[in-house]
Design a protein around this motif. Structure first.
Motif, PDB file in Angstrom:
ATOM      1  N   THR A 187      -6.589   2.971   5.136  1.00  0.00           N
ATOM      2  CA  THR A 187      -6.110   2.542   3.820  1.00  0.00           C
ATOM      3  C   THR A 187      -5.309   1.241   3.883  1.00  0.00           C
ATOM      4  OG1 THR A 187      -4.142   3.928   4.030  1.00  0.00           O
ATOM      5  CG2 THR A 187      -6.063   4.892   2.922  1.00  0.00           C
ATOM      6  N   ALA A 188      -4.506   1.063   4.935  1.00  0.00           N
ATOM      7  CA  ALA A 188      -3.720  -0.162   5.109  1.00  0.00           C
ATOM      8  C   ALA A 188      -3.790  -0.578   6.581  1.00  0.00           C
ATOM      9  CB  ALA A 188      -2.285   0.064   4.680  1.00  0.00           C
TER      10      ALA A 188
ATOM     11  N   THR B 184      -4.649   8.205   8.527  1.00  0.00           N
ATOM     12  CA  THR B 184      -5.341   7.661   7.363  1.00  0.00           C
ATOM     13  C   THR B 184      -4.876   6.244   7.017  1.00  0.00           C
ATOM     14  OG1 THR B 184      -3.733   8.736   5.913  1.00  0.00           O
ATOM     15  CG2 THR B 184      -5.790   9.924   6.361  1.00  0.00           C
ATOM     16  N   ARG B 185      -3.681   5.866   7.438  1.00  0.00           N
ATOM     17  CA  ARG B 185      -3.186   4.506   7.171  1.00  0.00           C
ATOM     18  C   ARG B 185      -3.987   3.451   7.896  1.00  0.00           C
ATOM     19  NH1 ARG B 185       2.512   3.406   6.564  1.00  0.00           N
ATOM     20  NH2 ARG B 185       1.690   1.317   6.314  1.00  0.00           N
TER      21      ARG B 185
END
Length: 107
Positions: free
Chosen positions: A58-59, A54-55
């Motif tokens: 998100t980032a 998921t990073r």
């Protein structure tokens, strides 16, 4: 950590056989010859990187920077093992394509 030559050779054979078998089964079930070979970079990222998936959403800048550092720090043995897995996926695609060309309809 230093890996001995027998460990590297056995790991290379295991990754080749593992990805050949998985690729052969996926190709046979989905009838898409090169699907695992195309998806192999994503599979390799999951093997190499320890950043949560998921990073990447998100980032993304931090996640891809960490991935770049991790890939740059791979040892030659790790690269050989991963490349033998990719070779197994390619050989499975070639085997399926050859079987289909020879008239085996189940493949």
């Amino acid at each position: 950590m230093q890996m001995s030559l027998p460990v590297v050779l056995i790991s290379m054979v295991l990754f080749f056989v593992l990805f050949f078998g998985i690729s052969f089964l996926v190709n046979m079930l989905l009838r898409m010859t090169w699907i695992v070979a195309i998806c192999f970079p994503l599979i390799a990222v999951f093997i190499i990187d320890d950043v949560p998936f998921t990073r990447y959403f998100t980032a993304p800048s931090d996640a891809f920077a960490a991935l770049g550092r991790k890939v740059a720090s791979l040892a030659a043995a790790d690269l050989l093992i991963l490349s033998s897995g990719f070779a197994g996926a390619l050989c499975a695609g070639w085997a399926i394509r050859t079987l289909r060309a020879k008239g085996y309809q189940m493949f």
